[in-house]
Design an enzyme around this catalytic site. Structure first.
Site, PDB file in Angstrom:
ATOM      1  CD  GLU A 177       6.490  -1.556 -10.517  1.00 29.04           C
ATOM      2  OE1 GLU A 177       6.626  -1.282  -9.309  1.00 29.04           O
ATOM      3  OE2 GLU A 177       6.483  -2.730 -10.955  1.00 29.04           O
ATOM      4  CG  HIS A 200       4.022  -1.656  -6.845  1.00 27.61           C
ATOM      5  ND1 HIS A 200       4.852  -2.612  -7.388  1.00 27.61           N
ATOM      6  CD2 HIS A 200       3.002  -2.355  -6.274  1.00 27.61           C
ATOM      7  CE1 HIS A 200       4.353  -3.812  -7.165  1.00 27.61           C
ATOM      8  NE2 HIS A 200       3.243  -3.688  -6.488  1.00 27.61           N
ATOM      9  CG  ASP A 212      -3.506  -3.184 -10.522  1.00 20.23           C
ATOM     10  OD1 ASP A 212      -4.352  -4.006 -10.149  1.00 20.23           O
ATOM     11  OD2 ASP A 212      -2.526  -2.878  -9.830  1.00 20.23           O
ATOM     12  CG  ASP A 272       8.407  -1.781  -6.406  1.00 17.41           C
ATOM     13  OD1 ASP A 272       7.262  -1.732  -5.894  1.00 17.41           O
ATOM     14  OD2 ASP A 272       8.589  -1.928  -7.631  1.00 17.41           O
TER      15      ASP A 272
HETATM   16  C1  F6R Z   1      -2.781  -5.329  -6.996  1.00 15.28           C
HETATM   17  C2  F6R Z   1      -1.964  -4.148  -6.833  1.00 15.28           C
HETATM   18  C3  F6R Z   1      -0.612  -4.203  -6.227  1.00 15.28           C
HETATM   19  C4  F6R Z   1      -0.528  -5.060  -4.973  1.00 15.28           C
HETATM   20  C5  F6R Z   1       0.924  -5.099  -4.468  1.00 15.28           C
HETATM   21  C6  F6R Z   1       1.063  -5.937  -3.223  1.00 15.28           C
HETATM   22  O1  F6R Z   1      -4.028  -4.994  -7.576  1.00 15.28           O
HETATM   23  O2  F6R Z   1      -2.382  -3.122  -7.227  1.00 15.28           O
HETATM   24  O3  F6R Z   1      -0.210  -2.892  -5.892  1.00 15.28           O
HETATM   25  O4  F6R Z   1      -1.373  -4.548  -3.997  1.00 15.28           O
HETATM   26  O5  F6R Z   1       1.744  -5.613  -5.463  1.00 15.28           O
HETATM   27  O6  F6R Z   1       0.813  -7.268  -3.546  1.00 15.28           O
HETATM   28  P1  F6R Z   1       0.610  -8.358  -2.405  1.00 15.28           P
HETATM   29  O7  F6R Z   1      -0.613  -7.957  -1.673  1.00 15.28           O
HETATM   30  O8  F6R Z   1       0.414  -9.641  -3.166  1.00 15.28           O
HETATM   31  O9  F6R Z   1       1.826  -8.321  -1.570  1.00 15.28           O
END
Ligand code: F6R
Length: 259
Positions: free
Chosen positions: A141, A136, A65, A134
């Site tokens: 989301e 994702h 992403d 959440d």
């Molecule tokens: C990042 C992504 C997100 C993160 C998620 C967890 O490329 O796709 O899904 O993996 O927000 O973020 P952290 O690892 O910072 O807790």
């Protein structure tokens, strides 16, 4: 799903790095890279192994992403982050590190082009994933279609708050992103989700042992024939079947390799 519970972050990173290293034995490995904090220890471990001789020169990578609205080269764009934290420190060809084309004139066109680039490369061998508080994956989301493809998404306020730690001003966190869809992610041949720390215990328990639902996007991993969830003790603390997962891993047959 294979659930691996490790004593700490480093042990989790070592297992995920083993999985990536096994994929690198292929002539043209395609890696799917996540950003955020969760895979950082894995990237550090892969950099360490690279310094010991592991080569990524023949690999191609696709980011999950990217933020929309940051200027090109912004330090917190995911393209910059992945370069800084990982790809600039190994021998992968920078031209083969792909990110969604958020600066292209047509964003819908960029979404289609990204899907096509992944398809033309032969599909992702190992997709690294984190999980949002959440639930994702990528930036899909809650309520994202489980069949969704690469597209523009609006971040929830909770995800913007979680990511504000990377920005000087929380208002700077973009509202929009371009993310691979859940359907896109599910086409990878091996999904490897890493989660560490107590804040991930609830989403991990819901994703692994809860119902399959668009309200918990990571529950889509239940649909995948080869999904590995690597968690430390803190992130595993709400799993009802934790003892079973430990037993399964302890008895894993030697012929069950990562390739
Ligand atoms: C990042 C992504 C997100 C993160 C998620 C967890 O490329 O796709 O899904 O993996 O927000 O973020 P952290 O690892 O910072 O807790």
């Amino acid at each position: 799903m294979e659930i691996i519970i490790t004593p700490d972050v480093e042990a989790a990173a070592s297992i995920v790095a083993d999985i990536v290293e096994a994929a690198l034995a292929k002539p043209h490995p395609i890696l799917g890279l996540a950003t955020g904090s969760s895979p950082l220890a894995t990237y550090r471990e892969l950099i360490r192994r690279h310094e010991g001789g592991l080569s990524l020169a023949h690999a191609t990578a696709f980011l999950l992403d990217e933020y929309i609205g940051l200027e090109p080269g912004h330090a917190e764009s995911y393209r910059s982050v992945i370069g800084r934290e990982f790809t600039d420190q190994v021998d992968i060809d920078p031209a083969r590190v792909h990110a969604p084309g958020v600066h292209e004139a047509s964003l819908p066109g960029a979404c289609g082009a990204y899907e096509e680039a992944i398809r033309k490369a032969g599909g992702v061998d190992v997709q690294l994933l984190g999980i949002g508080n959440d639930g994702h994956i990528g930036f899909n989301e809650p309520t994202s279609s489980l069949g969704s493809r690469t597209r523009i998404k609006t971040l929830t306020e909770s995800s913007r708050r979680d990511n504000a730690r990377f920005f000087d001003d929380p208002e700077e966190v973009p509202h929009h992103v371009l993310t691979q869809g859940i359907g896109t992610i599910l086409e990878s041949r091996h999904l490897v989700l890493v989660a560490t720390g107590a804040s991930k215990a609830e989403p991990i328990a819901l994703a692994v042992e809860g119902p399959l639902t668009a309200m918990m996007p990571a529950s889509a991993l239940q649909l995948h024939p080869r999904a590995t969830i690597v968690v430390d003790e803190a992130a595993a603390s709400k799993l009802k079947l934790a003892d079973y997962y430990r037993d399964v891993f302890a008895r894993k047959p030697s012929w069950q390799t990562w390739t």
